[in-house]
Motif scaffolding. Structure first.
Motif, PDB file in Angstrom:
ATOM      1  N   SER A  13     -11.085  40.307  67.599  1.00  0.00           N
ATOM      2  CA  SER A  13     -10.350  39.432  66.661  1.00  0.00           C
ATOM      3  C   SER A  13     -11.001  37.850  66.961  1.00  0.00           C
ATOM      4  O   SER A  13     -10.366  37.026  66.167  1.00  0.00           O
ATOM      5  CB  SER A  13      -8.769  39.319  67.020  1.00  0.00           C
ATOM      6  N   ILE A  14     -11.982  37.638  67.677  1.00  0.00           N
ATOM      7  CA  ILE A  14     -12.786  36.363  67.770  1.00  0.00           C
ATOM      8  C   ILE A  14     -13.505  36.253  66.410  1.00  0.00           C
ATOM      9  O   ILE A  14     -13.961  35.148  65.731  1.00  0.00           O
ATOM     10  CB  ILE A  14     -13.633  36.181  68.818  1.00  0.00           C
ATOM     11  N   ASN A  15     -13.710  37.270  65.508  1.00  0.00           N
ATOM     12  CA  ASN A  15     -14.280  37.254  64.300  1.00  0.00           C
ATOM     13  C   ASN A  15     -13.422  36.666  63.324  1.00  0.00           C
ATOM     14  O   ASN A  15     -12.120  37.198  62.921  1.00  0.00           O
ATOM     15  CB  ASN A  15     -14.793  38.800  63.724  1.00  0.00           C
ATOM     16  N   LEU A  45      -9.134  37.388  61.294  1.00  0.00           N
ATOM     17  CA  LEU A  45      -7.936  36.652  60.981  1.00  0.00           C
ATOM     18  C   LEU A  45      -7.749  36.282  59.812  1.00  0.00           C
ATOM     19  O   LEU A  45      -6.442  36.334  59.432  1.00  0.00           O
ATOM     20  CB  LEU A  45      -7.997  35.268  62.068  1.00  0.00           C
ATOM     21  N   MET A  46      -8.807  35.997  58.797  1.00  0.00           N
ATOM     22  CA  MET A  46      -8.289  35.661  57.485  1.00  0.00           C
ATOM     23  C   MET A  46      -7.672  36.922  56.848  1.00  0.00           C
ATOM     24  O   MET A  46      -6.399  36.557  56.085  1.00  0.00           O
ATOM     25  CB  MET A  46      -9.662  35.491  56.793  1.00  0.00           C
ATOM     26  N   ALA A  47      -7.821  38.031  57.005  1.00  0.00           N
ATOM     27  CA  ALA A  47      -7.336  39.160  56.410  1.00  0.00           C
ATOM     28  C   ALA A  47      -5.844  39.519  56.889  1.00  0.00           C
ATOM     29  O   ALA A  47      -5.008  39.857  55.903  1.00  0.00           O
ATOM     30  CB  ALA A  47      -8.095  40.462  56.772  1.00  0.00           C
ATOM     31  N   GLN A  48      -5.510  38.938  58.211  1.00  0.00           N
ATOM     32  CA  GLN A  48      -4.094  39.060  58.482  1.00  0.00           C
ATOM     33  C   GLN A  48      -3.110  38.048  57.943  1.00  0.00           C
ATOM     34  O   GLN A  48      -1.854  38.155  58.221  1.00  0.00           O
ATOM     35  CB  GLN A  48      -4.335  39.130  60.184  1.00  0.00           C
ATOM     36  N   ILE A  49      -4.010  36.893  57.664  1.00  0.00           N
ATOM     37  CA  ILE A  49      -2.967  36.128  57.104  1.00  0.00           C
ATOM     38  C   ILE A  49      -1.959  36.673  55.989  1.00  0.00           C
ATOM     39  O   ILE A  49      -0.816  36.187  55.678  1.00  0.00           O
ATOM     40  CB  ILE A  49      -3.685  34.684  56.559  1.00  0.00           C
ATOM     41  N   VAL A  50      -2.645  37.358  55.076  1.00  0.00           N
ATOM     42  CA  VAL A  50      -2.037  37.854  53.857  1.00  0.00           C
ATOM     43  C   VAL A  50      -0.589  38.553  54.029  1.00  0.00           C
ATOM     44  O   VAL A  50       0.057  38.270  53.322  1.00  0.00           O
ATOM     45  CB  VAL A  50      -3.209  38.889  53.061  1.00  0.00           C
TER      46      VAL A  50
END
Ligand code: PLP
Length: 465
Positions: free
Chosen positions: A221-223, A227-232
């Motif tokens: 998850s350092i990538n 994280l961006m995908a999980q904001i959704v």
């Protein structure tokens, strides 16, 4: 959007390069140079969008310059088309105040699929038409590994080496990785903890003997793309519960601080969030850090929620960077100190800026009791990680008009032994992973020794430049 490093010593890069690189060259983590922000009207206008469409909207500012809106939507539709539920991340009501956000309808039954199915497509998109190839090296506490392997198995230009702690993950978790026999997939069981594996992976990035002949990349998850995908799904669930007109609280079972950091980003982007509850098991570095300012690495205890058996939370660096006014040299110095001393102190002043978070530490008994009660009172079977989040949510004492959403990070069938112990019920494996226990396994077991592991990878990698 340009991305900068939390350690302030890397050139700014675009989204495509950041996705392929994973870790910044100075050892820091990539963050957007500013947080994009939506107005309440813009957020309200997103209500009712299908998941992939909402995802493309939320991601648009982050991928600008690398992907068009149409391309982003296409990738999201492909990625989320592999989910077994039409709503991708459906919400289930538990009682008046509590909701469960089911993040486990992807191919490997944990929330990691939500991010990694997309990342697999992003890698392919950014590598196609170039002569570049990537070697993904990752460490997994159980679920990242299977989700990453599923996302890249058989894809061109990509090879994956996944390290997992030997005999410290569930049999379903192991088999989901080791029964994928695609030639670009390599599984390594290391005789050590997840933190040992993670430390070795981090070291390989700055080791020119490895990250030279191989172009290595991270899927932990350092990538940033993960994280961006999980904001959704923070937006998606809030919109269903009356957001943005009213604030929502979230309880997030946490290990590497990735999932809950995505919630923090959602708040920075304008989503009204009342509280983010950081729920840990007895591996409680985040609990100690947020309640007492004590971020010091402790011994790693094996628990029945193995995906959270972590005592160094990589993504915490991203929060520190924000708390310190986004000054990379300060964060860089702090992290160097931490890497040498194994501890750091967060002042009360610094923690004041983190007041959106509260933290809870949930032990094994509380977790088991929560699984049992949830089954008895609501006829619902939840996995041990989810139970940690739910226990924290139920004991937080938030005002009764605030809906509290607990993130269900894994399907209970992934942890059948402990679920059976707590509830008397043994959940069946969903048909999509059907014959897991009849398939052949392949993996290498190696000593937790940096030279042994790195040489093994170098010797077995076919993507050498
Ligand atoms: C990875 C994982 C977590 C922890 O997520 P982080 O982003 O590392 O905080 C929690 N539960 C499950 C089931 C996981 O796989």
């Amino acid at each position: 959007m340009e991305y900068i490093s939390t350690r302030g010593n890397s050139p700014a890069m675009g989204f495509a390069d950041v996705t392929l690189a994973g870790l910044a060259p100075d050892g820091g983590l990539f963050v957007p140079e500013h947080w994009p922000r939506f107005s309440l009207e813009e957020i309200a206008a997103m209500r009712g969008l299908p998941y992939a469409h909402l995802a493309a909207k939320i991601m648009a500012p982050f991928v600008a310059g690398s992907l068009s809106e149409t391309e982003t939507l296409e990738l999201c539709e492909e990625a989320y088309g592999s989910f077994s539920h039409k709503g991708v991340t459906p919400l289930t009501q538990l009682d008046q105040q509590h909701w469960i956000l089911e993040l486990f309808h992807g191919p490997t039954l944990a929330f990691k699929d939500v991010a990694l199915q997309l990342v697999g497509h992003l890698f392919e998109k950014f590598l196609s038409g170039s002569d570049k190839s990537l070697t993904i090296v990752g460490a997994t506490s159980g679920d990242t590994g299977s989700a990453a392997i599923d996302a890249v198995a058989g894809r061109d230009h990509i090879e994956i080496f996944m390290l997992h702690p030997h005999e410290r993950i569930s049999d379903v978790q192991r088999r989901q990785m080791t029964t994928i026999l695609a030639p670009n997939v390599h599984n390594i069981a290391i005789k050590g903890s997840f933190d040992d594996a993670q430390a070795m992976v981090k070291r390989m990035f700055s080791d020119s003997e490895i990250n030279g002949p191989l172009q290595i990349s991270a899927v932990n998850s350092i990538n940033w793309a993960r994280l961006m995908a999980q904001i959704v799904y923070y937006f998606y669930s809030a919109l269903q519960l009356g957001g943005p007109a009213r604030p929502i609280a979230f309880s997030v079972p946490t290990g590497n601080f990735g999932d809950v950091f995505a919630g923090y980003v959602a708040a920075q982007m304008g989503l009204p969030i009342e509280r983010l509850i950081v729920a840990t098991n007895v591996n409680d570095i985040l609990f100690r850090a947020l309640t007492r300012g004590d971020y010091s690495k402790g011994e790693v205890y094996q628990t029945a929620s193995p995906s959270m058996d972590i005592q160094i939370s990589s993504n915490f660096e991203r929060l520190l960077f924000d708390l310190e006014g986004r000054d990379g040299s300060t964060t860089g110095a702090r992290m160097k100190w931490f890497e040498q001393m194994g501890k750091m102190v967060l002042s009360t002043d610094l923690r004041r800026h983190a007041s959106i978070f509260s933290a809870a530490r949930v032990d094994e008994d509380e977790m088991l009791r929560t699984m049992n009660m949830t089954h008895q009172d609501h006829a619902m079977i939840i996995d041990p990680h989810t139970a940690i989040g739910l226990h924290a949510a139920q004991n937080r004492g938030l005002p009764s008009d605030i809906p509290v959403v607990t993130l269900a990070t894994a399907h209970p069938a992934k942890f059948r032994d402990i679920v059976e112990k707590a509830t008397g019920q043994r959940p069946a494996l969903p048909s999509r992973i059907g014959n897991l226990f009849e398939r052949e396994e392949r993996f290498e077991t190696l000593k937790a020794d940096y030279d042994i592991i790195s040489q093994y990878i170098l010797k077995n990698a076919s993507n050498r430049h």
